[in-house]
Design an enzyme around this catalytic site. Structure first.
Site, PDB file in Angstrom:
ATOM      1  CB  SER A 137      -0.768  -0.063   1.303  1.00 36.44           C
ATOM      2  OG  SER A 137      -1.952   0.921   0.587  1.00 36.44           O
ATOM      3  CG  ASP A 165      -3.710  -3.070  -4.240  1.00 39.23           C
ATOM      4  OD1 ASP A 165      -4.054  -3.491  -5.484  1.00 39.23           O
ATOM      5  OD2 ASP A 165      -4.751  -2.972  -2.939  1.00 39.23           O
ATOM      6  CG  HIS A 229      -5.519  -2.421  -0.007  1.00 37.33           C
ATOM      7  ND1 HIS A 229      -4.681  -1.542  -1.115  1.00 37.33           N
ATOM      8  CD2 HIS A 229      -4.632  -1.432   1.425  1.00 37.33           C
ATOM      9  CE1 HIS A 229      -3.952  -0.820  -0.584  1.00 37.33           C
ATOM     10  NE2 HIS A 229      -3.731  -0.675   0.381  1.00 37.33           N
TER      11      HIS A 229
END
EC number: 3.1.1.32
Length: 300
Positions: A137, A165, A229
């Protein structure tokens, strides 16, 4: 007003090897107390793992990945904990409002990783070819910024950066200098698992689109977004443990089944992805339950 201020003092590191699995926290000042850092040369391959927004280094998913790495290849794993600057310690109801503060701290955390890297290279004789970064992330962009900084410092490029991600908000429409980018390391591997928290914009040498963007077993789109996610971390851990667990088919060949894949056209997600000749965008079908593998035992 900055609710999640960055300072080097608030960043901590967990250092794990096969021999030493203690989850103690170290700082730049105390790192010399760790057994590995008492040596004049560190011979291990080194992997940095960096978490994202409102997370921390000692969460179950990252510790599981670190264990998989040290079990697999006796890596020295450095988990970067930047929880203060990632707004992890703020009240859960208002954390989201502070996202932009955490996003703007990513470059500073990247610079910190570059500082640790410089120490590894110059003091402990670790070649840059022996260092890879993995980030989830916001941690993916942090890793990208570290990749830019080490080049600026004249250290050369990391062997690989793996973006799990990478965060979409605040980054997906940025140009290369303001996000993770394929020039940040010799090889940049991106694993996409969501479309709102993450992004489907291609960012790396290889981009794996896992099941598109809504992960099986995560429920409805949007509601299951956080689950999707986070799946990127879990998928990659399984790919460390099981060779060719997930095989990517070139987007241009979709919906060709994985069973028809050859080494020359498909790529296995994981630590050996860079040994495959193909680059670009790949579609990766996934199963809904761990270990999520799509290869049915096939290795290419």
């Amino acid at each position: 007003f900055n609710p999640c201020p960055y300072s080097d003092d608030t960043v901590k590191m967990i250092i794990l090897t096969r021999e030493n699995k203690k989850h103690d926290f170290y700082t730049l000042d105390t790192i010399k107390k760790h057994n590995e850092f008492k040596k004049s040369t560190i011979k291990h391959q080194v992997v940095f793992i960096t978490h994202g927004f409102t997370s921390s280094a000692d969460t179950e998913n990252f510790l599981a990945m670190a264990k998989a790495l040290s079990d697999k290849g006796n890596y020295l794993v450095i988990l970067i904990d930047w929880r203060v600057a990632a707004c992890t310690e703020e009240m859960s109801g208002i954390q989201l409002a502070y996202y932009s503060y955490a996003a703007s701290n990513t470059r500073l955390v990247g610079n910190y990783i570059a500082t640790v890297t410089k120490m590894l290279v110059q003091k402990y004789n670790v070649p840059m070819a022996n260092i890879r970064l993995i980030g989830h992330s916001l941690g993916a962009h942090t890793s990208g910024f570290a990749g830019k900084k080490v080049q600026e410092l004249g250290l050369g490029k990391y062997s690989e950066i793996i973006g799990l991600d990478p965060a979409g908000p605040s980054f997906k429409s940025n140009d290369c200098s303001e996000r993770i980018c394929k020039t940040d390391a010799h090889y940049v591997q991106i694993i996409h698992t969501s479309n709102h928290l993450g992004t489907l914009v291609t960012l790396g040498t290889v981009d794996f689109m896992n099941n598109g963007y809504n992960q099986p077993g995560c429920g409805l789109p949007l509601i299951g977004e956080t689950c999707s996610h986070t799946r990127a971390v879990k998928y990659f851990t399984e790919c460390i443990k099981h060779e060719c667990c997930l095989i990517g088919v070139p987007q241009s060949k979709k919906p060709q089944p994985v069973s028809k894949c050859t080494r020359n056209e498909c790529v296995c997600v994981g630590l050996n992805a860079k040994t495959y000749p193909k680059t670009g965008s790949f579609y990766v079908p996934v199963e809904s339950k761990a270990p999520y593998c799509n290869n049915k035992g096939k290795i290419i």
